[in-house]
Write an enzyme that holds these catalytic residues in place. Structure first.
Site, PDB file in Angstrom:
ATOM      1  N   THR A   1       0.837  -1.122   0.184  1.00 29.75           N
ATOM      2  CA  THR A   1      -0.031   0.000   0.225  1.00 29.75           C
ATOM      3  C   THR A   1       0.787   1.175  -0.123  1.00 29.75           C
ATOM      4  O   THR A   1       1.854   1.486   0.897  1.00 29.75           O
ATOM      5  CB  THR A   1      -0.942   0.036   1.243  1.00 29.75           C
ATOM      6  OG1 THR A   1      -1.636  -1.320   1.355  1.00 29.75           O
ATOM      7  CG2 THR A   1      -1.880   1.253   1.121  1.00 29.75           C
TER       8      THR A   1
ATOM      9  N   CYS B   1      26.275   4.706   9.045  1.00 32.01           N
ATOM     10  CA  CYS B   1      25.870   3.260   9.106  1.00 32.01           C
ATOM     11  C   CYS B   1      27.090   2.549   9.921  1.00 32.01           C
ATOM     12  O   CYS B   1      27.061   1.474   9.966  1.00 32.01           O
ATOM     13  CB  CYS B   1      25.498   2.780   7.807  1.00 32.01           C
ATOM     14  SG  CYS B   1      24.152   3.526   7.210  1.00 32.01           S
TER      15      CYS B   1
END
Ligand code: PLP
Length: 408
Positions: free
Chosen positions: A237, A326
Site C-alpha cells: 500500500t 551506518c
C-alpha cells in the site's frame, strides 16, 4: 549552549514546507490510493502529482519513478532484481570499493548466490577512474553500480563518463545518487543511467521514503511481490504522505540548489581554512577531488575520531560523525578511507563534518575552536603523539603520517 548540527549526510530535518504538504495525507486525504472511491481517488491524485513532479526533475516519464521505503531498498532492488532478470546472460557485476553498505553487502549476498563481483578501486582522492571501470567489464557483465557522491568524503564520481562506457557495451548501469540529491543535477539522460536510487531524508524530506528510477525497457524483477502497486514493480500500500513529502523536498532542493551550494561552500571553505590554521597534523580527505559543497572529511592525526565526536557532542553540543552513520559505532575502520590507501590507524582519526541549510558563517569560529581544543586535549593523552613529538616514532608510521598531511 546552542547545539550545532553538522551531520547532514546522515540525515536532515524535514523542511516545514514539506511537513505542511504531507499533513493532509495523514488526515482528510488518508484513503488507500488503490481504492476506487472518492477517498482513494483523492489520495491517488496526490500520489500521481508527486510522481510527475519527481519525473520532471529527473527528465523521465512518471512511470519510470518507483517509490520505495528508502535508498537501501532501492539499492537492494537493483542489485537483486537486475541480477535475477539477467543472470541467464551472465553473472558478473561491477561496483566500486567505496559504495554504501546497501550496495556492498547486497553484492556480497549476490556472491553467495553465485555472482562474480569486481570492486573497482579509487585513487588517493577517493575518485573512481572511468577507464578502470572499462577495464573491469567482461562479456558476462550484466550490471555496473557506481555511486554518484561518496557519503563519507563528498567526492563526486564521473558518472556521465562511466555511463557512456557502460552503455557502449549494452550493460545496465545504476547509480546510488543519494548524496547527490539537492547538490548535483540528476537528469537521467545526462548521467546515462538505467537505474538510480534516491532517499528522502537526505534532502530535507521524510525518513523511510526513497525513489528508484527504472528506465523503461530495462531488465529488473521486483524485490517485493504482492499487489499491483508501482506498475507491478513494488508491491505494498502506497505511503502517499511520504511520496508527497519526497516530491516536495525534491522540488525545493532543485529550487534552492544554486543558492544553497554557494552559501554552504563558503562556510565549508572557511571552516577548512580555519582548521588548517589552528590545528597542525591534519589531512583533508578528498580535498583535491571534485567534491560536493557541504562535506568536509578530516583526519586529525593521533586522535580517535570516535573520541573526538563524543567530546564535541558532550562538551560543546556539536554533532559530527566519524565515518558514515551506518558504520559509526562499529569500530571498523572506514572502507572508503582504506580504499584511498589510508592505513587503519590513520583512518580511525577521520571525522566527517557535513553542513546543511541550517548552518551559518557565524558558527565557523565556534566549531573550529571546539575542534582545536578537543584535538589538543586528546593529543595530550596520546602515546602516539608523544612518540611523534619526541622523534621516537617508528619510521614507517612517521612516513604514513607525513604522507597524509596537509603540508605536502
Ligand atoms: N546510499 C548512500 C550513499 C547513503 O548515504 C545512504 C544513507 O546513509 C543510503 C544509501 C541508505 O539510504 P536510506 O537511509 O534511505 O536507506
Amino acid at each position: 549552549m546552542n547545539p550545532i548540527y553538522l551531520d547532514h549526510n546522515a540525515t536532515t530535518p524535514v523542511d516545514p514546507l514539506v511537513l505542511e504538504a504531507m499533513l493532509p495525507y495523514w488526515k482528510e486525504t488518508f484513503g488507500n490510493a488503490s481504492s476506487l472511491h472518492l477517498f482513494g481517488l483523492a489520495a491517488k491524485k496526490g500520489m500521481d502529482e508527486a510522481r510527475a513532479n519527481v519525473a520532471s526533475h529527473l527528465g523521465c516519464e512518471p512511470r519510470e519513478v518507483i517509490f520505495t521505503s528508502g535508498a537501501t531498498e532501492a539499492d537492494n532492488h537493483v542489485l537483486l532484481g537486475a541480477y535475477e532478470a539477467t543472470k541467464k546472460k551472465g553473472n558478473h557485476i561491477v561496483i566500486s570499493a567505496i559504495e554504501h553498505p546497501a550496495i556492498l553487502n547486497t553484492a556480497e549476498r549476490l556472491e553467495k548466490l553465485g555472482a562474480s563481483v569486481t570492486r573497482v578501486g579509487v585513487d588517493r582522492r577517493g575518485v573512481v577512474d572511468a577507464e578502470a571501470v572499462r577495464a573491469a567489464l567482461r562479456d558476462d557483465t550484466i550490471l555496473v553500480s557506481i555511486m554518484y557522491v561518496n557519503n563519507e568524503t563528498g567526492a563526486i564520481q564521473p558518472i556521465p563518463e562511466i555511463g557512456k562506457i557502460v552503455k557502449e557495451r549494452g550493460i545496465q548501469f545504476h547509480t546510488d545518487a543519494v548524496q547527490a540529491g539537492g547538490k548535483l543535477g540528476l537528469r537521467v539522460d545526462e548521467l546515462g543511467v538505467d537505474f538510480m536510487s534516491l532517499s528522502g531524508h537526505k534532502i530535507y524530506g521524510p525518513k523511510g521514503v526513497g525513489v528508484l528510477y527504472v528506465r523503461r525497457g530495462s531488465f529488473i524483477r521486483p524485490l517485493l511481490t504482492g499487489g499491483h502497486h508501482e506498475f507491478n514493480r513494488r508491491a505494498g500500500t502506497e505511503n502517499v504522505a511520504g511520496f508527497v513529502g519526497f516530491a516536495t523536498a525534491f522540488a525545493l532542493a532543485h529550487e534552492r540548489r544554486a543558492a544553497d551550494e554557494a552559501r554552504i561552500a563558503q562556510i565549508r571553505d572557511a571552516l577548512q581554512a580555519r582548521l588548517r590554521a589552528l590545528v597542525p597534523h591534519i589531512y583533508v580527505t578528498a580535498g583535491e577531488a571534485p567534491r560536493v559543497a557541504n562535506t568536509l572529511n578530516v583526519l586529525f592525526h593521533f586522535v580517535e575520531g570516535e573520541g573526538l565526536l563524543m567530546r564535541l557532542s558532550l562538551n560543546h553540543g556539536i554533532a559530527i560523525s566519524s565515518g558514515s552513520a551506518c558504520t559509526s559505532g562499529s569500530l571498523e575502520p572506514s572502507h572508503v578511507l582504506a580504499a584511498m590507501g589510508i592505513s587503519k590507524q590513520l583512518g580511525n582519526s577521520g571525522v566527517r563534518i557535513s553542513l546543511g541549510r541550517g548552518n551559518s558563517m557565524a558558527e565557523v569560529e565556534t566549531i573550529a575552536q571546539a575542534l582545536a581544543k578537543e584535538v589538543a586535549t586528546l593529543r595530550a593523552m596520546s602515546p602516539l603523539y608523544d612518540a611523534y613529538e619526541r622523534g621516537k616514532m617508528k619510521d614507517e608510521d612517521r612516513v604514513a603520517y607525513e604522507t597524509w598531511s596537509t603540508a605536502q
